[in-house]
Design a protein around this motif. Structure first.
Motif, PDB file in Angstrom:
ATOM      1  N   ARG A  44       0.814  -1.216   0.000  1.00 31.09           N
ATOM      2  CA  ARG A  44       0.000   0.000   0.000  1.00 31.09           C
ATOM      3  C   ARG A  44       0.848   1.268   0.000  1.00 31.09           C
ATOM      4  O   ARG A  44       0.351   2.337  -0.311  1.00 31.09           O
ATOM      5  CB  ARG A  44      -0.892  -0.039   1.245  1.00 31.09           C
TER       6      ARG A  44
ATOM      7  N   ARG B 121      -5.848  -6.070   3.646  1.00 32.59           N
ATOM      8  CA  ARG B 121      -7.043  -5.945   2.810  1.00 32.59           C
ATOM      9  C   ARG B 121      -7.423  -7.223   2.069  1.00 32.59           C
ATOM     10  O   ARG B 121      -8.303  -7.227   1.220  1.00 32.59           O
ATOM     11  CB  ARG B 121      -6.859  -4.797   1.802  1.00 32.59           C
TER      12      ARG B 121
ATOM     13  N   GLY C 106      -9.902  -3.257   7.644  1.00 30.04           N
ATOM     14  CA  GLY C 106      -9.854  -3.802   6.288  1.00 30.04           C
ATOM     15  C   GLY C 106     -10.648  -5.078   6.079  1.00 30.04           C
ATOM     16  O   GLY C 106     -11.854  -5.142   6.338  1.00 30.04           O
ATOM     17  N   ALA C 107      -9.949  -6.103   5.591  1.00 26.56           N
ATOM     18  CA  ALA C 107     -10.631  -7.353   5.266  1.00 26.56           C
ATOM     19  C   ALA C 107     -11.150  -8.049   6.517  1.00 26.56           C
ATOM     20  O   ALA C 107     -12.140  -8.783   6.453  1.00 26.56           O
ATOM     21  CB  ALA C 107      -9.683  -8.278   4.502  1.00 26.56           C
TER      22      ALA C 107
END
Lengths: 256, 256, 256, 256
Positions: free
Chosen positions: A13, D71, D110-111
């Motif tokens: 990221r 993520r 996130g995920a």
């Protein structure tokens, strides 16, 4: 004359510097290989961009230290250092191959670069990895460093580089970033120093003495504010001074 | 017939399985490439040992998950998975080259292997990496899997393997490790199943049905107690049954 | 007298040493905190086991270096080292809390331990982290080390330990593992040296001189063949010599 | 009403977002704990800044996946997920303690956040870690999610949040980032939606239907261009609408 810069220094990221802008300026890209920075997707993108623009790709091998960005010296066992370097070099070469080019040189990053200036064991470990992987690959480094000496001893071509934005000690080494005079921040002065190095073959040390310096490449930094603009000015100045800018180890010669 | 096993699955201070003992038994070594297991020094050692003994080296590519040993499915973006696979494959190939051989096939590890049985996107991502790096490399996997189908679609050679110590569902897939019948632990039964697969071309599923199965390689596990002894028995039994044991993709053919 | 040993040094799929056997022998467990070894699930398990058996838990903080098992010196910025130590200490303390106990001391691991013997900056960085987190926590280390001196300077209790299986230089430091005389491998001699240290307050250095040594804890290693048996012999010998074995910083005093 | 934002999402050399600017705007900071982002030095800095400005610190726990920034969904074993969450929570709490405050809530990142909306096993694993570490800590999440239901079941306080810049499906869940309507990019519309959620208690879904929504916190994103300016506008708009902005779980109540 060659202009080299560190590229592909993001990770997942996180991004760092403007790879695309620099690829349009430099002639050689030192690409991070995943141990101190650089993820596989970034490596692919930078290698593809470099191949498309005729920029040579060098493996910027580093310590296994993402948290420290490879800027902390690590007391590696030399054999393990050789293996870590070879791993990174081969991985990057894979992305070069699928981009139609090859890794054409090696330059250590950060604390490994600095350590290999004086530490014979680590310098030899890096040189050994390069010689084992491909003895035709040159090593880019500081003139007078243990790294270039060790590389030459195992039969590798060595290429000397200069830093127009760094202070030099009277013995030709770089002034430590912790000491005064380490950085040259005025853009005009950086350009003037670059020309003096590249054309005149000398650099003024922190004590005012003029040192002879023979370089085939100038390193420009890409991750500071104004870096891209400065790199661009340097390219223009060198060109206007009559120097042809080209990679010292062009990758396109390797293509069929 | 080929015998393959996972090797080089240590990491730094940690070891797993007996690489040296298995190198004397198997014909193909699936070598971990550093993302789920395997450090560069281990990779070099295993590649050197395999080259010395004529054992073929396959890249056992896995998810980037040292803490989970690559055994947890990760929802990769396909492009990033391709890049992670290519990185690992090229890195391992570097150690093969310095050992005088080459990576001669690819087999995914753990959760990536299992995911690629049914997940078209991940299967295609793996196949794409192999095809990009070297379209002559075969992919080793489960008969009927999405992985082998995707590999074939991009023009790769596919090689089917069997598991003598795993239970098979009536559709030819492996019984999940979470369900009863997943593992066959009796050594005599494992040997009998291996022979039936390798010689007879069939396997008895958990519901008692006999399934046709055409394999070119048998996978033997190396990281459980008694694994080495069992692998040795399997090799003897297959040889005594008249099967010639040899890699399906020998590395020594590549040497000058 | 206290007996301490390094525990919880596995990571994910990889195990090292026999944590359960050692928890039945030692009185203090130096538990790895995830940077050089140790994953959260292992940390929970060892903390729970220690709490159940009245073994004190110490935070064995290390460099962020899984690949090197924390055995390579890293030139940390001192502030970053303090932060890395505090992170590890707090994380381990979380697992102690849910096990009904607390971290009751700190002992650095591997290269950080060795570096903190002489390196004032790194020693002070470790001591600062402990003092910030909980100034009642003692630091376990080598008598005469910079670590114990820095810990005392910031008001921490210091606890000195001895190594019955390591050679001592005439100045009371340990002989480097690279030099002859570094290890004492004969079990009888190890036991004899342990008794001489713990009861007699002296140790024979590699030059034959007898050195006074005042220790509150003996370190026993757990990850070599025969280590558990030797630790058990040491415990018996110390007990028979009339020494009461108990943690120097018991965790059960903290429980309600 | 509370305004929360993700902070401390850099890692080592890499930065993301403007932590300092956001600390002057939000009332609650979801601080990354080192597994998907966040290094110890960054954690210390953000915790100190939050404590100084009266901003509540929440543990933004995530998957162990720096390369994927947390993520990518990972199929964790639930017990291991609990342990990874507890580790991160305790580590961050250490930096809060030395800053004179405490972690006062937990919000997955996130995920893991997305997975815990529907996946009961992962949702329960997160809730269990929080309950074990400190049963007084609230969990911040999506209204109607498995996470908040599981948290309530183990006796935790739950706090519902809204996203003014995200599209809502008719069932009250967020539109996937892969589908049209996932993001609301017009600043005026974001502010209008925020007011409608926070004051009016409703949100317009992608199909035009008005859904009732009861939230105690609004999430503002900090890592996109213009994010800080938009967060500032939101704060002003909410204040002018008569809403008092304050943390739902203030840390300063905990200080002596």
């Amino acid at each position: 004359m060659d202009l080299n810069s560190d590229l592909g220094e993001g990770f997942g990221r996180w991004t760092l510097g403007d790879d695309d802008a620099l690829l349009a300026i430099v002639t050689s890209a030192n690409v991070a290989c995943g141990f101190h920075a650089g993820d596989p997707t970034t490596m692919r993108r930078v290698c593809a961009g470099a191949a498309a623009q005729g920029v040579a790709v060098g493996a910027q091998v580093g310590y296994r230290d993402l948290a420290g960005f490879g800027r902390r010296r690590i007391d590696y066992d030399p054999g393990e250092l050789t293996d870590d370097v070879l791993y990174q070099l081969a991985a990057l070469d894979g992305f070069c191959r699928v981009a139609g080019t090859r890794v054409t040189y090696v330059k250590p990053h950060g604390a490994l670069y600095n350590t290999a200036v004086r530490d014979e064991a680590q310098a030899a470990a890096v040189a050994r990895a390069v010689a084992e992987y491909d003895p035709t690959l040159p090593v880019l480094g500081l003139p007078g460093s243990a790294l270039l000496r060790c590389a030459a001893e195992v039969g590798l071509r060595t290429v000397a580089e200069g830093f127009a934005d760094r202070g030099y000690a009277p013995d030709g080494t770089l002034v430590s970033r912790r000491d005064p005079g380490a950085l040259v921040t005025d853009p005009d002065e950086v350009v003037a120093r670059a020309l003096r190095m590249a054309v005149g073959g000398e650099v003024v040390a922190v004590n005012g003495a003029s040192l002879p310096i023979a370089i085939d490449s100038l390193c420009v930094h890409g991750d500071t504010p104004g870096a891209v603009a400065l790199a661009s000015r340097l390219r223009t100045a060198l060109t206007e001074a009559g120097l042809a800018l080209a990679p010292f180890a062009p990758g396109d010669l390797l293509r069929p």
